[in-house]
Design an enzyme around this catalytic site. Structure first.
Site, PDB file in Angstrom:
ATOM      1  N   HIS A  22       0.827  -1.214   0.000  1.00 46.70           N
ATOM      2  CA  HIS A  22       0.000   0.000   0.000  1.00 46.70           C
ATOM      3  C   HIS A  22       0.859   1.262   0.000  1.00 46.70           C
ATOM      4  CE1 HIS A  22      -3.970   1.965   1.503  1.00 46.70           C
ATOM      5  NE2 HIS A  22      -3.237   2.844   0.837  1.00 46.70           N
TER       6      HIS A  22
ATOM      7  N   HIS B 248       1.538   5.151  -2.204  1.00 42.51           N
ATOM      8  CA  HIS B 248       1.076   6.126  -3.208  1.00 42.51           C
ATOM      9  C   HIS B 248       2.287   6.719  -3.909  1.00 42.51           C
ATOM     10  CE1 HIS B 248      -3.121   6.008  -1.900  1.00 42.51           C
ATOM     11  NE2 HIS B 248      -2.599   5.788  -0.698  1.00 42.51           N
TER      12      HIS B 248
ATOM     13  N   ARG C  66       1.970   8.590  -6.847  1.00 39.81           N
ATOM     14  CA  ARG C  66       1.542   9.879  -7.436  1.00 39.81           C
ATOM     15  C   ARG C  66       1.763  10.026  -8.932  1.00 39.81           C
ATOM     16  NH1 ARG C  66      -1.533  10.330  -3.176  1.00 39.81           N
ATOM     17  NH2 ARG C  66      -0.601  11.307  -1.361  1.00 39.81           N
TER      18      ARG C  66
ATOM     19  N   ASP D  40      -8.898   3.275  -3.405  1.00 42.54           N
ATOM     20  CA  ASP D  40      -8.322   3.827  -2.169  1.00 42.54           C
ATOM     21  C   ASP D  40      -8.297   5.355  -2.172  1.00 42.54           C
ATOM     22  OD1 ASP D  40      -6.988   3.531   0.401  1.00 42.54           O
ATOM     23  OD2 ASP D  40      -5.292   4.446  -0.609  1.00 42.54           O
TER      24      ASP D  40
ATOM     25  N   HIS E 245     -11.081   1.072   1.017  1.00 40.31           N
ATOM     26  CA  HIS E 245     -10.835   2.193   1.928  1.00 40.31           C
ATOM     27  C   HIS E 245     -12.166   2.392   2.651  1.00 40.31           C
ATOM     28  CE1 HIS E 245      -9.204   6.378   2.908  1.00 40.31           C
ATOM     29  NE2 HIS E 245     -10.377   6.290   3.512  1.00 40.31           N
TER      30      HIS E 245
ATOM     31  N   ASN F 171      -6.189  10.061   6.598  1.00 39.92           N
ATOM     32  CA  ASN F 171      -7.447   9.319   6.527  1.00 39.92           C
ATOM     33  C   ASN F 171      -7.177   7.824   6.480  1.00 39.92           C
ATOM     34  OD1 ASN F 171      -8.701  11.793   6.303  1.00 39.92           O
ATOM     35  ND2 ASN F 171      -8.911  11.662   4.075  1.00 39.92           N
TER      36      ASN F 171
ATOM     37  N   ASP G 189       1.030   2.894   3.753  1.00 34.06           N
ATOM     38  CA  ASP G 189       0.141   3.903   3.157  1.00 34.06           C
ATOM     39  C   ASP G 189       0.945   5.184   2.887  1.00 34.06           C
ATOM     40  OD1 ASP G 189      -2.043   5.247   2.136  1.00 34.06           O
ATOM     41  OD2 ASP G 189      -3.080   5.472   4.053  1.00 34.06           O
TER      42      ASP G 189
ATOM     43  N   HIS H  80       2.977  14.355   0.160  1.00 34.93           N
ATOM     44  CA  HIS H  80       2.362  15.624  -0.262  1.00 34.93           C
ATOM     45  C   HIS H  80       3.435  16.706  -0.218  1.00 34.93           C
ATOM     46  CE1 HIS H  80      -1.737  14.205  -0.386  1.00 34.93           C
ATOM     47  NE2 HIS H  80      -1.679  13.763   0.860  1.00 34.93           N
TER      48      HIS H  80
ATOM     49  N   GLY I  57      -2.494  12.617   4.734  1.00 30.99           N
ATOM     50  CA  GLY I  57      -1.515  11.645   4.272  1.00 30.99           C
ATOM     51  C   GLY I  57      -0.198  11.790   5.007  1.00 30.99           C
TER      52      GLY I  57
END
Ligand code: DOR
Length: 415
Positions: free
Chosen positions: A54, A56, A58, A145, A172, A270, A297, A301, A316
């Site tokens: 899991h 991200h 981007r 997600d 999610h 979240n 996760d 950012h 995040g």
């Protein structure tokens, strides 16, 4: 190329050298042969590489936060050899063409990338993606997600197709109408008039999705569980034989509303950081083997998106580089979890979820990392290989550090 890792402790227990030749582990034990490079490990631990289902990345669309290259660097720094990236990109991974482009780029990267495809077109929760075509293209799971698939008929069909295809659906689980805000529902946040994301939002969403998995025979995977009530629901359905797996993040295991400054946007995530009671329930479930694995996760950012008032900051937490050291410091060094169990929760178990192997055995591709348990380091910005800086451990002193990572048979990181 021949590497000899000399004088390490295999799994942190038994002394063993590891000889790696042309990307393969050729000997484990007492090695007297020579090598192009001999690396003296001085008693550091040789562990199977970490696996994170899991993450991200981007890309495409938000490369100012992260891209496949930078996320793979962050993974290698953290000891990971396999990561699965989520499809909440721009455009989302909802068509085989998007997935094909990402796969081609990932081929040359230092860690192995797996791709989760969206459940619905545009992640809008309305129309299913071409699930069969995305599986043919290599998708390892389906997930919207970042958002819950609210429409029960859409989710039901997704689970039905996924069960035929033999792939998991990652949910999610937060009912949006009960998670419009950003804070856990508890007395501290009530006092300050926060808008909430209720634990009930997660509990209800988990209930609906595991019940539908029961009817359809699908494998449902609960992403980033945060509330103790959700664990109860999962337990009930597991007893009934439902194929439900669950992951927990380092931040939900280590932080609680009682322990963090509530106004610090780095902790906005979240689902939200919850109460100490929830956190303890997650730790106990981890210790009991109830939770299948730990996933970061990793959600990078840009600084300007996080350094904003809490109400505006994006949710995040990034953390591939620090996950293992943070959990080692706070769970292994404190005696809560054994090193063996932590390694299993971050390596062997998530590897099984993705259908890959990272075992340190003769004949296998080299996917391992070396961890110096004696190292003490204060996490600084330059220690993060991610493009982003939203890591809650910045400034903290952690115990134990990844000093070397082999991934895809090659030396992917060395300090
Ligand atoms: O806080 C979060 N951020 N939770 C998610 O599920 C998605 C993630 C993101 O993509 O930024």
């Amino acid at each position: 190329m021949r590497y000899l890792l000399k004088g390490g402790l295999l799994y942190g227990e038994s002394p063993a050298d590891v000889l790696i030749e042309d990307g393969r582990i050729v000997k484990v034990g007492d090695v007297s042969e020579g090598a192009d490079e001999v690396i003296d490990l001085k008693g550091a631990y040789v562990l199977p590489a970490l696996v994170d289902p899991h993450v991200h990345a981007r890309e495409p669309g938000q490369e100012y936060k992260e891209d496949l290259h930078s996320v793979s660097q962050a993974a290698a720094v953290g000891g990971y050899a396999h990561i699965a990236v989520m499809p909440n990109t721009s455009p989302p991974v909802d068509r085989p063409e998007v997935l094909r482009g990402l796969k081609a780029k990932a081929e040359t990267l230092p860690v192995r990338m797996h791709f989760v495809a969206a459940i619905t077109k545009g992640r809008e929760g309305k129309e299913l993606v071409e699930m069969g075509l995305l599986k043919e293209e290599g998708a390892v799971a389906f997930s919207d997600d970042g958002s819950w698939v609210s429409n029960p008929a859409v989710m039901f069909n997704a689970l039905l197709y996924a069960s035929h295809l033999g792939l998991p659906v990652i949910t999610h689980a937060e009912v949006p109408e009960l998670s419009k805000g950003f804070a856990h529902y508890d007395p501290i946040n009530l006092k300050y008039g926060m808008k909430f994301r209720m634990p009930l939002a997660e509990e209800l969403a988990v209930y609906r999705d595991v019940r539908m998995a029961e009817i359809t025979g699908a494998h449902i995977h609960i992403a980033h569980v945060s509330a103790k009530e959700s664990l109860e629901v999962i337990g009930t359905f597991r007893e009934r034989g439902v194929r439900v797996t669950v992951e927990v993040t380092p931040h939900h295991l280590l932080f609680s509303t009682e322990k963090i400054p509530f106004y610090d946007p780095v902790f906005r995530v979240n689902p939200p950081i919850r109460s100490e009671e929830d956190r303890r329930a997650l730790v106990e479930a981890l210790k009991a083997g109830f939770i299948d694995f730990v996933a970061t996760d990793h959600a990078p950012h840009a600084p300007y998106e996080k350094e904003a008032p809490l109400t505006d900051a994006l949710p995040g937490i990034e953390g591939l580089e620090t996950a293992f050291s943070a959990l080692y410091t706070h769970l292994v060094e404190t005696g809560e979890v054994s090193l063996k169990d932590l390694v299993s929760l971050m390596s062997g178990r998530p590897a099984r979820f993705l259908g890959v192997s990272v075992a340190i055995e003769e004949g296998r591709e080299a996917n391992l990392f070396v961890f110096d348990p004696k190292a003490e380091w204060r996490v600084k910005e330059e220690d993060l290989a991610s493009k982003s800086r939203n890591n809650p451990f910045l400034g903290e002193v952690l115990r134990g550090r990844v000093i070397l990572t082999f991934a895809k048979g090659s030396l992917a990181h060395r300090r």
